[in-house]
Design a protein around this motif. Structure first.
Motif, PDB file in Angstrom:
ATOM      1  N   ILE A  61      27.563   8.219  18.985  1.00 39.79           N
ATOM      2  CA  ILE A  61      26.878   8.176  17.687  1.00 39.79           C
ATOM      3  C   ILE A  61      25.759   9.211  17.731  1.00 39.79           C
ATOM      4  O   ILE A  61      24.811   9.084  18.517  1.00 39.79           O
ATOM      5  N   LEU A  62      25.903  10.257  16.921  1.00 35.43           N
ATOM      6  CA  LEU A  62      24.929  11.346  16.897  1.00 35.43           C
ATOM      7  C   LEU A  62      23.785  11.007  15.943  1.00 35.43           C
ATOM      8  O   LEU A  62      24.016  10.700  14.765  1.00 35.43           O
ATOM      9  N   CYS A  63      22.563  11.058  16.458  1.00 36.96           N
ATOM     10  CA  CYS A  63      21.389  10.733  15.659  1.00 36.96           C
ATOM     11  C   CYS A  63      20.326  11.824  15.835  1.00 36.96           C
ATOM     12  O   CYS A  63      20.286  12.510  16.854  1.00 36.96           O
ATOM     13  N   MET A  64      19.486  11.952  14.812  1.00 33.95           N
ATOM     14  CA  MET A  64      18.288  12.792  14.916  1.00 33.95           C
ATOM     15  C   MET A  64      17.136  11.926  14.444  1.00 33.95           C
ATOM     16  O   MET A  64      17.096  11.510  13.277  1.00 33.95           O
ATOM     17  N   GLU A  65      16.246  11.614  15.385  1.00 34.24           N
ATOM     18  CA  GLU A  65      15.197  10.627  15.150  1.00 34.24           C
ATOM     19  C   GLU A  65      15.862   9.308  14.740  1.00 34.24           C
ATOM     20  O   GLU A  65      16.704   8.802  15.468  1.00 34.24           O
ATOM     21  N   LEU A  67      23.712  10.714  12.046  1.00 34.21           N
ATOM     22  CA  LEU A  67      24.407  11.847  11.444  1.00 34.21           C
ATOM     23  C   LEU A  67      25.913  11.629  11.368  1.00 34.21           C
ATOM     24  O   LEU A  67      26.529  11.883  10.344  1.00 34.21           O
ATOM     25  N   LYS A  68      26.515  11.162  12.462  1.00 32.27           N
ATOM     26  CA  LYS A  68      27.957  10.883  12.431  1.00 32.27           C
ATOM     27  C   LYS A  68      28.376  10.149  13.686  1.00 32.27           C
ATOM     28  O   LYS A  68      27.647  10.116  14.691  1.00 32.27           O
ATOM     29  N   ASP A 117      33.715  20.894  20.869  1.00 31.41           N
ATOM     30  CA  ASP A 117      34.237  19.720  20.155  1.00 31.41           C
ATOM     31  C   ASP A 117      33.126  19.014  19.392  1.00 31.41           C
ATOM     32  O   ASP A 117      33.347  18.475  18.304  1.00 31.41           O
ATOM     33  N   ILE A 118      31.935  18.988  19.974  1.00 31.36           N
ATOM     34  CA  ILE A 118      30.768  18.412  19.302  1.00 31.36           C
ATOM     35  C   ILE A 118      29.735  19.528  19.200  1.00 31.36           C
ATOM     36  O   ILE A 118      29.069  19.871  20.182  1.00 31.36           O
ATOM     37  N   GLN A 119      29.623  20.125  18.009  1.00 25.11           N
ATOM     38  CA  GLN A 119      28.697  21.238  17.815  1.00 25.11           C
ATOM     39  C   GLN A 119      27.370  20.726  17.279  1.00 25.11           C
ATOM     40  O   GLN A 119      27.327  19.969  16.297  1.00 25.11           O
ATOM     41  N   ILE A 120      26.287  21.110  17.939  1.00 26.95           N
ATOM     42  CA  ILE A 120      24.943  20.781  17.472  1.00 26.95           C
ATOM     43  C   ILE A 120      24.188  22.105  17.366  1.00 26.95           C
ATOM     44  O   ILE A 120      23.833  22.714  18.374  1.00 26.95           O
ATOM     45  N   LYS A 165      15.985  17.347  20.294  1.00 22.34           N
ATOM     46  CA  LYS A 165      15.560  16.266  19.409  1.00 22.34           C
ATOM     47  C   LYS A 165      16.737  15.413  18.943  1.00 22.34           C
ATOM     48  O   LYS A 165      16.567  14.490  18.142  1.00 22.34           O
ATOM     49  N   TYR A 166      17.930  15.693  19.456  1.00 20.82           N
ATOM     50  CA  TYR A 166      19.114  14.934  19.082  1.00 20.82           C
ATOM     51  C   TYR A 166      19.430  13.866  20.130  1.00 20.82           C
ATOM     52  O   TYR A 166      19.087  14.006  21.308  1.00 20.82           O
ATOM     53  N   ARG A 167      20.082  12.790  19.687  1.00 20.49           N
ATOM     54  CA  ARG A 167      20.487  11.705  20.562  1.00 20.49           C
ATOM     55  C   ARG A 167      21.960  11.401  20.322  1.00 20.49           C
ATOM     56  O   ARG A 167      22.434  11.389  19.192  1.00 20.49           O
ATOM     57  N   LEU A 168      22.681  11.171  21.415  1.00 19.82           N
ATOM     58  CA  LEU A 168      24.079  10.731  21.341  1.00 19.82           C
ATOM     59  C   LEU A 168      24.166   9.395  22.067  1.00 19.82           C
ATOM     60  O   LEU A 168      24.034   9.334  23.290  1.00 19.82           O
ATOM     61  N   LYS A 169      24.378   8.332  21.310  1.00 13.94           N
ATOM     62  CA  LYS A 169      24.489   7.012  21.934  1.00 13.94           C
ATOM     63  C   LYS A 169      25.942   6.737  22.291  1.00 13.94           C
ATOM     64  O   LYS A 169      26.837   6.871  21.455  1.00 13.94           O
ATOM     65  N   TYR A 170      26.181   6.369  23.547  1.00 15.82           N
ATOM     66  CA  TYR A 170      27.536   6.071  24.013  1.00 15.82           C
ATOM     67  C   TYR A 170      27.829   4.595  23.753  1.00 15.82           C
ATOM     68  O   TYR A 170      27.078   3.709  24.177  1.00 15.82           O
ATOM     69  N   VAL A 171      28.912   4.349  23.024  1.00 14.66           N
ATOM     70  CA  VAL A 171      29.301   2.975  22.684  1.00 14.66           C
ATOM     71  C   VAL A 171      30.709   2.733  23.215  1.00 14.66           C
ATOM     72  O   VAL A 171      31.648   3.434  22.856  1.00 14.66           O
ATOM     73  N   ASN A 172      30.835   1.749  24.079  1.00 12.80           N
ATOM     74  CA  ASN A 172      32.128   1.364  24.633  1.00 12.80           C
ATOM     75  C   ASN A 172      32.095  -0.128  24.888  1.00 12.80           C
ATOM     76  O   ASN A 172      31.546  -0.590  25.883  1.00 12.80           O
ATOM     77  N   GLU A 173      32.689  -0.888  23.973  1.00 14.31           N
ATOM     78  CA  GLU A 173      32.640  -2.341  24.068  1.00 14.31           C
ATOM     79  C   GLU A 173      33.774  -2.907  24.896  1.00 14.31           C
ATOM     80  O   GLU A 173      33.852  -4.110  25.111  1.00 14.31           O
ATOM     81  N   VAL A 174      34.691  -2.024  25.372  1.00 17.82           N
ATOM     82  CA  VAL A 174      35.769  -2.482  26.250  1.00 17.82           C
ATOM     83  C   VAL A 174      35.204  -2.591  27.655  1.00 17.82           C
ATOM     84  O   VAL A 174      34.590  -1.645  28.147  1.00 17.82           O
ATOM     85  N   PRO A 175      35.383  -3.731  28.337  1.00 17.21           N
ATOM     86  CA  PRO A 175      34.848  -3.856  29.702  1.00 17.21           C
ATOM     87  C   PRO A 175      35.399  -2.771  30.610  1.00 17.21           C
ATOM     88  O   PRO A 175      36.598  -2.502  30.612  1.00 17.21           O
ATOM     89  N   GLN A 176      34.504  -2.145  31.386  1.00 19.57           N
ATOM     90  CA  GLN A 176      34.929  -1.116  32.326  1.00 19.57           C
ATOM     91  C   GLN A 176      35.386  -1.781  33.607  1.00 19.57           C
ATOM     92  O   GLN A 176      34.911  -2.845  33.990  1.00 19.57           O
ATOM     93  N   GLN A 177      36.347  -1.141  34.282  1.00 18.40           N
ATOM     94  CA  GLN A 177      36.998  -1.765  35.414  1.00 18.40           C
ATOM     95  C   GLN A 177      36.056  -1.923  36.586  1.00 18.40           C
ATOM     96  O   GLN A 177      35.252  -1.065  36.879  1.00 18.40           O
TER      97      GLN A 177
END
Length: 245
Positions: A5-9, A13-14, A32-35, A87-99
């Motif tokens: 999840i791309l955020c600024m403050e 954003l998307k 692939d992810i242009q900032i 000043k950008y943030r990318l939050k990693y979201v993965n709700e599937v349990p990792q092995q």
């Protein structure tokens, strides 16, 4: 499916699904992810995703890559991690349990080394298979020459496993059935064991300290061959590598 999840403050954003094995992040349009920000390098970082696991590597960026406030070069991503790029943030979201292979001080994940992730499975298969020739050749004399005999089939890789020999999980055993098995604690020390036709090899992936194999500290991010009954010291845990009959 995991996503970023791309955020600024405080502005979102998307959302970017991690639907490719290798996704680059950077200022240039081919990423692939242009900032588009001068604080971000042309090719800043890359995220490699295998099954439910994702792994981030900084691509020698000018200003560095930070995760949860800490500068990183390589990092195994976990749900909720925040990648900071200027000043950008990318939050990693993965709700599937990792092995996980075992609780507490022994964890197993499935990640690829970044240099291996640049090749797709089909590219690797093409390199291994090569070109073959069918039929007979007719030299100038006219005599038929049979095609070359097929190469002898490489012997099968023996089965192998690792067994915990120290810590709370003494006796726990993990069979190395996959091409790549990653061991250790994300954010502390991580190494990967590769199963190859020539045998089994261990490579350092993450952490300031390198793994120790039978009393010898690995000194570079390159594969080190494993021998039967080698003792691996990793993230404060000792484990024995052994071949199975």
């Amino acid at each position: 499916m995991a996503k970023l999840i791309l955020c600024m403050e405080s502005l979102v954003l998307k959302e970017i699904p991690l639907n490719k094995e290798r996704m680059t992040i950077g200022r240039k349009p081919h990423n692939d992810i242009q900032i588009d920000n001068l604080a971000i390098s042309g090719e800043h970082a890359v995220v490699v995703t295998i099954l439910n696991d994702s792994f981030l590597e900084d691509l020698h960026s000018t200003n560095g890559t930070f995760i949860n406030g800490h500068a990183v070069e390589k990092h195994f991503l976990q749900n909720g991690d925040v990648i900071e790029l200027g000043k950008y943030r990318l939050k990693y979201v993965n709700e599937v349990p990792q092995q996980q292979a075992a609780p507490a001080d022994f964890e197993k994940t499935m990640v690829l080394r970044p240099d291996m992730a640049r090749q797709t499975a089909s590219q690797i298969e093409n390199k291994v298979m090569g070109d073959t020739q069918v039929g007979l050749k007719l030299p100038p004399g006219g005599a038929a020459v049979p095609p070359p005999a097929p190469a002898a089939q490489a012997p099968a890789v023996p089965r192998a496993a690792i067994q915990i020999v120290s810590g709370a999980n003494v006796g726990k055993e993990l069979e190395l059935t996959k091409t790549l098995t990653t061991l250790g604690k994300p954010g502390v020390q991580v190494a990967v064991i590769a199963r190859r036709p020539q045998g089994y090899f261990i490579t350092h992936v993450e952490g300031a300290n390198f793994p120790i194999v039978s009393g010898v500290t690995l000194t570079a991010n390159k594969p080190h061959p494993l021998k039967d009954h080698d003792i691996i010291e990793l993230a404060g845990v000792k484990m024995e590598f052994f071949l199975k009959a």
